[in-house]
Scaffold this motif. Structure first.
Motif, PDB file in Angstrom:
ATOM      1  N   ALA A 127      32.978  31.900  55.837  1.00 35.71           N
ATOM      2  CA  ALA A 127      33.390  33.187  56.401  1.00 35.71           C
ATOM      3  C   ALA A 127      32.793  34.300  55.558  1.00 35.71           C
ATOM      4  O   ALA A 127      32.546  34.129  54.360  1.00 35.71           O
ATOM      5  N   ILE A 128      32.569  35.463  56.186  1.00 37.60           N
ATOM      6  CA  ILE A 128      32.012  36.615  55.484  1.00 37.60           C
ATOM      7  C   ILE A 128      32.846  37.856  55.768  1.00 37.60           C
ATOM      8  O   ILE A 128      33.571  37.916  56.760  1.00 37.60           O
ATOM      9  N   ALA A 129      32.718  38.840  54.881  1.00 39.44           N
ATOM     10  CA  ALA A 129      33.445  40.106  55.035  1.00 39.44           C
ATOM     11  C   ALA A 129      32.516  41.266  54.693  1.00 39.44           C
ATOM     12  O   ALA A 129      32.603  41.836  53.604  1.00 39.44           O
ATOM     13  N   PRO A 130      31.601  41.622  55.594  1.00 32.05           N
ATOM     14  CA  PRO A 130      30.677  42.747  55.346  1.00 32.05           C
ATOM     15  C   PRO A 130      31.424  44.087  55.443  1.00 32.05           C
ATOM     16  O   PRO A 130      31.944  44.433  56.498  1.00 32.05           O
ATOM     17  N   TRP A 131      31.409  44.838  54.349  1.00 33.14           N
ATOM     18  CA  TRP A 131      32.218  46.068  54.225  1.00 33.14           C
ATOM     19  C   TRP A 131      31.269  47.260  54.128  1.00 33.14           C
ATOM     20  O   TRP A 131      31.081  47.813  53.058  1.00 33.14           O
ATOM     21  N   GLU A 132      30.669  47.615  55.207  1.00 35.45           N
ATOM     22  CA  GLU A 132      29.720  48.727  55.314  1.00 35.45           C
ATOM     23  C   GLU A 132      28.365  48.406  54.680  1.00 35.45           C
ATOM     24  O   GLU A 132      28.249  48.291  53.461  1.00 35.45           O
ATOM     25  N   GLY A 133      27.355  48.290  55.507  1.00 31.08           N
ATOM     26  CA  GLY A 133      26.004  48.057  55.015  1.00 31.08           C
ATOM     27  C   GLY A 133      25.036  47.900  56.175  1.00 31.08           C
ATOM     28  O   GLY A 133      25.374  47.291  57.196  1.00 31.08           O
ATOM     29  N   PHE A 134      23.843  48.443  56.025  1.00 33.88           N
ATOM     30  CA  PHE A 134      22.858  48.371  57.112  1.00 33.88           C
ATOM     31  C   PHE A 134      22.346  46.949  57.285  1.00 33.88           C
ATOM     32  O   PHE A 134      22.502  46.097  56.408  1.00 33.88           O
ATOM     33  N   CYS A 135      21.732  46.676  58.434  1.00 38.27           N
ATOM     34  CA  CYS A 135      21.131  45.357  58.648  1.00 38.27           C
ATOM     35  C   CYS A 135      19.643  45.461  58.974  1.00 38.27           C
ATOM     36  O   CYS A 135      18.976  44.437  59.121  1.00 38.27           O
ATOM     37  N   ASP A 136      19.102  46.674  59.057  1.00 41.56           N
ATOM     38  CA  ASP A 136      17.669  46.888  59.312  1.00 41.56           C
ATOM     39  C   ASP A 136      17.212  48.004  58.384  1.00 41.56           C
ATOM     40  O   ASP A 136      17.454  49.179  58.650  1.00 41.56           O
ATOM     41  N   HIS A 137      16.561  47.622  57.265  1.00 45.43           N
ATOM     42  CA  HIS A 137      16.237  48.613  56.236  1.00 45.43           C
ATOM     43  C   HIS A 137      15.301  49.697  56.771  1.00 45.43           C
ATOM     44  O   HIS A 137      15.453  50.875  56.446  1.00 45.43           O
ATOM     45  N   TYR A 138      14.333  49.334  57.562  1.00 45.71           N
ATOM     46  CA  TYR A 138      13.368  50.325  58.067  1.00 45.71           C
ATOM     47  C   TYR A 138      14.059  51.344  58.969  1.00 45.71           C
ATOM     48  O   TYR A 138      13.982  52.552  58.728  1.00 45.71           O
ATOM     49  N   ARG A 139      14.749  50.872  59.984  1.00 49.40           N
ATOM     50  CA  ARG A 139      15.291  51.774  61.002  1.00 49.40           C
ATOM     51  C   ARG A 139      16.527  52.539  60.538  1.00 49.40           C
ATOM     52  O   ARG A 139      16.800  53.620  61.041  1.00 49.40           O
TER      53      ARG A 139
END
Length: 633
Positions: free
Chosen positions: A231-243
């Motif tokens: 399981a994961i808990a992503p707490w704010e963060g982009f997923c496409d560095h370029y865009r």
């Protein structure tokens, strides 16, 4: 003749040396398809630099006693903790990296939570102490054992978990070159997860948690499908560095990545020079495709936390949640600040309920948690927080077009009949135009907006535009939040990069391939579709929605990372309050840089001369807004 031979020999030797130096400045990485990519490198700070606050390398096993503290003012430990420091982990290619492992002392196998970043295993080059008022997070909210933006080992160990804080490849004493995100870095993460699961102290269940860099890492690592990542808990963060960060709207923006890059430390290698790649690789390419997480591959349970007000993370957090294949996924949208939200006690408890369910198999009713818990911001009033919803964006959304009128700087429900034009000088102090719409009833606008705009640049062949949507009071005054910032939904666009991909675009969300440019011809008036990041805003009757269109200017990134002095025990890791122990103080430098000659400056904008905005008649410039009707009773 002899002198000439000596001269020729020296020149050949210099040429060879130069080639060797040049070779050291470049690295070959491979994407998920195995394609090779050349990547620029730069120097990183040495571990001895004040700015990076390295507490030292020491392989030891300690029992941190209940009641002891890591720092003055930090929260005392509530239980004994077994700490294994600088544990070596060998990756698939033979490179050794180091981790600190915090776990219960009872010897029973437990699930583990991995925190993945280059920021240091606890004290490091970036800490909340560097930020004014610690972003509202009290010193005693955590034990000080946590990695920056990561879970607090004291809390999690007390609740039956191990925390693994890693110095990823190239960070501090870990071997290799320090990489950003991408396929190869994600494979490192997969290696470490499988190493954790193989330990006799682990049940084989591994989760990931953390904010910002630690969230971006989760998107990438989970997409590689590690067998034991549960399981994961992503707490704010982009997923496409370029865009979403480096080249938003097609405009190179190295400022924030450069600020971060200057804080990194490596004892053995160099640093992937992503700020330079932003400037030198302005179009979408294999390198940037590798920096876009394949979140569609993620099918494990996820607890995702987002906000509308982060200038780097907002779009990617929502996008990651929407695009992941997980059937068991939850979204919570908060109304404060990411670090404050992450360490707020009730939110930590909420996250533990999620991990207890999936990493421990506890039947605690987590699955009954609403799939979406939404906040809607109400500057000048009271926010809605935690409203249960079934999806995002909301299925009941009703999209409205608000047409721009250059004649009177208003937004209107109908297209003005007469054509008109607003003009500003892009390099002047007054380089923007505003348009306003006064609400005739209470209104909620939540979701994705876009701006369809007709523009020209009579004095240039390109334009860099920045737009924002915000709320004003009934008497046309700004409504700042408690930090003094004005809440706004934003969009940016380099007009020459305006081409969209119809197969991936929707009416509310344009998608840009960013592979070619279309420069403006003299006198040419063109339509552009400007993506505006998600927002949730409440308006009372008479309050004003304001749209601002202006010339983009590079933002200043000046968080004083490394400035705070941190005092910790020289030996023993923690100590009892009042106990006299030898201490050391590290930090106190926010300006150190490995090599000033490698600092990447913001490139010049594509703004010059006049910008013209056309409205009315055949120029149907409009703001597309998501209006949310009240739920049916």
């Amino acid at each position: 003749m002899t002198r000439q031979l000596i001269y020729t020999g020296v020149m050949m030797l210099l040429a060879v040396c130069t080639q060797r130096v040049a070779a050291q400045q470049e690295l070959t990485l491979h994407n998920a398809e195995g394609k090779a990519m050349k990547v620029a490198l730069r120097k990183a700070l040495p571990v001895s630099a004040d700015r990076v606050r390295y507490p030292g390398f020491k392989q030891e096993t300690l029992i941190l006693k209940a009641g002891s503290i890591r720092r003055e003012g930090a929260k005392p430990l509530t239980c004994d903790i077994k700490l294994e420091r600088d544990v070596p982990i060998k990756l698939r290619d033979g490179v050794t990296i180091y981790a600190d492992v915090f776990r219960p002392t009872d010897g029973k196998p437990c699930p583990a939570i991995l925190a993945w970043s280059p920021y240091g295993k606890e004290v490091g080059g970036q800490m909340l102490d560097d930020v004014p008022m610690r972003a509202g997070v009290p010193m005693n909210a955590t034990s000080g054992l946590e990695k920056f933006e990561g879970p607090d080992p004291a809390y999690w160990v007390a609740n039956g978990y191990a925390i693994v804080n890693v110095d990823k490849r190239g960070a501090y004493m870990s071997e290799g070159n320090l990489l950003y995100w991408g396929h190869e870095d994600a494979l490192d993460g997969r290696d470490v997860i499988e190493w954790i699961a193989s330990r006799d102290w682990c049940t084989g269940k591994v989760g990931m948690s953390g904010n910002s860099w630690l969230t971006v890492s989760q998107w990438f690592i989970a997409a590689e499908k590690p067998k034991h990542l549960t399981a994961i808990a992503p707490w704010e963060g982009f997923c496409d560095h370029y865009r979403e960060s480096g080249t938003r709207g097609g405009i190179p923006m190295p400022e924030f990545p450069e600020m971060i890059a200057e804080t990194f430390s490596s004892a053995h290698g160099m640093l992937e020079d992503q700020p330079r790649m932003i400037v030198e690789k302005p179009f979408m390419c294999d390198y940037w495709e590798d920096k876009a997480a394949r979140v569609e591959n993620i099918d494990i349970p996820a607890y995702v936390v987002a906000s509308y007000t982060n200038s780097v993370h907002t779009h990617g957090t929502f996008a990651g949640y929407r695009r992941m294949a997980s059937k068991e996924k939850w979204l919570r949208v908060h109304d404060t600040q990411e670090w404050f939200d992450y360490y707020t006690p009730e939110n930590v408890e909420d996250l533990r309920k999620f991990f207890d369910h999936y990493l421990k198999g506890i039947d605690n009713g987590w699955e009954k948690t609403p799939k979406v818990r939404l906040s809607v911001l109400n500057p000048g009033g009271k926010d809605i927080v935690g409203r249960p919803e079934n999806e995002f964006p909301l299925a009941r959304t009703e999209y409205h077009k608000l047409y721009l009128s250059a004649t009177d700087s208003t937004l209107n429900d109908v297209l003005p009949k007469n054509t008109a034009c607003n003009t500003y000088v892009s390099t002047s102090a007054d380089n923007q135009i505003t348009y306003r719409y006064r609400m005739d009833k209470p209104t909620e606008i939540t979701g994705y907006m876009k701006l369809h705009l007709w523009v020209s640049a009579p004095d240039n062949d390109d334009m860099d535009l920045a737009v924002r949507v915000e709320k004003l009071s009934k008497d046309s005054k700004p409504l700042p939040d408690m930090t003094g910032n004005v809440i706004a939904a934003t969009g940016m666009m380099r007009v020459s990069m305006r081409q969209t991909d119809p197969s991936k675009s929707t009416e509310a969300e344009p998608y840009y391939p960013f592979t070619t440019e279309q420069k403006l011809k003299p006198g040419e008036i063109v339509p552009v579709e400007i993506e505006i990041w998600p927002m949730g805003l409440l308006f009372d009757k008479g309050e004003i929605l304001q749209l601002t269109v202006g010339a983009y200017q590079p933002a200043k990134a000046d968080i004083p990372f490394g400035s705070a002095h941190i005092t910790i025990p020289k030996e023993g890791y923690t100590y009892m309050p009042g106990q006299k122990v030898e201490m050391m103080t590290i930090g106190g430098n926010a300006t150190e840089c490995a090599d000033k000659n490698e600092v990447v400056k913001s490139p010049a904008t594509h703004n010059s001369g006049r910008h013209c905005i056309y409205t009315g008649g055949k120029y149907d410039s409009y703001l597309y807004v998501p209006v949310i009707p009240a739920k049916n009773k």
